[in-house]
Scaffold this active site. Structure first.
Site, mmCIF file in Angstrom:
data_model
loop_
_atom_site.group_PDB
_atom_site.id
_atom_site.type_symbol
_atom_site.label_atom_id
_atom_site.label_comp_id
_atom_site.label_asym_id
_atom_site.label_seq_id
_atom_site.Cartn_x
_atom_site.Cartn_y
_atom_site.Cartn_z
ATOM 1 N N TYR A 20 0.799 -1.224 0.000
ATOM 2 C CA TYR A 20 0.000 0.000 0.000
ATOM 3 C C TYR A 20 0.831 1.274 0.000
ATOM 4 C CZ TYR A 20 1.253 0.052 4.920
ATOM 5 O OH TYR A 20 1.963 0.057 6.085
ATOM 6 N N LEU A 64 6.707 4.913 0.708
ATOM 7 C CA LEU A 64 6.596 5.666 1.957
ATOM 8 C C LEU A 64 6.202 4.655 3.030
ATOM 9 C CD1 LEU A 64 6.651 8.445 3.398
ATOM 10 C CD2 LEU A 64 4.192 8.584 2.944
ATOM 11 N N ALA A 65 7.204 3.969 3.561
ATOM 12 C CA ALA A 65 6.967 2.895 4.525
ATOM 13 C C ALA A 65 6.471 3.483 5.839
ATOM 14 C CB ALA A 65 8.250 2.093 4.730
ATOM 15 N N HIS A 66 5.332 2.987 6.300
ATOM 16 C CA HIS A 66 4.770 3.457 7.559
ATOM 17 C C HIS A 66 3.771 2.439 8.092
ATOM 18 C CE1 HIS A 66 1.840 4.634 4.523
ATOM 19 N NE2 HIS A 66 0.934 4.670 5.486
ATOM 20 N N SER A 67 3.481 2.593 9.368
ATOM 21 C CA SER A 67 2.491 1.756 10.023
ATOM 22 C C SER A 67 1.685 2.659 10.960
ATOM 23 C CB SER A 67 3.182 0.617 10.787
ATOM 24 O OG SER A 67 2.236 -0.332 11.228
#
Length: 147
Positions: free
Chosen positions: A55, A64-67
């Protein structure tokens, strides 16, 4: 502002990674080492990709790596990683990924102006050309500070 969420210690260039998971872990490592996120946050990023797909691969060659903040955000920050060899993340429209921006957001709003600044950079081909040639994190910070 973007420059308030990035520091030289959060920038890694020409990272060698074996697959997308390795790339995410190596891109996020400076944020873990600088006390911005917990290792559980990185696990959350990888878990989410397994559950809903890549995603966060936003545009050609950019992730845009995020959690979620509750996965282990300590402080808001953005890390920058360039990959020596682009990696397939499973996003057929935008693979392979060469640039990973790791975002740790403490809530839904605090990071929005920084993301707006970053989005402006991501629209500029010159930014990618600069990242490809950059030799040090200091150079990258100087570029961002000059915005």
């Amino acid at each position: 502002m973007l420059k308030n969420m990035i520091s030289e210690e959060l920038i890694v260039l020409n990272v060698e990674a074996s697959d997308w998971k390795d790339a995410v872990r190596k891109a996020a490592c400076p944020l873990v080492n600088q006390g911005k996120i917990k290792e559980s946050y990185v696990d959350g990023i990888i878990r989410a990709v397994h559950e809903i797909g890549p995603y966060f691969v936003l545009t050609k060659h950019v992730a845009l790596a995020h959690s979620r903040p509750e996965d282990g955000v300590i402080e808001g920050a953005i890390g920058i990683a360039t990959l020596k060899t682009p990696i397939e993340f499973g996003n057929e429209d935008n693979d392979p990924v060469k640039y990973i921006f790791t975002l740790s957001a403490i809530d839904n709003n605090a990071h929005l102006s920084a993301l707006s600044d970053l989005a402006g950079l991501l629209e500029q081909q010159e930014f990618y050309e600069f990242l490809d040639k950059a030799k040090s994190a200091e150079e990258v910070m100087n570029y961002i500070n000059a915005m």
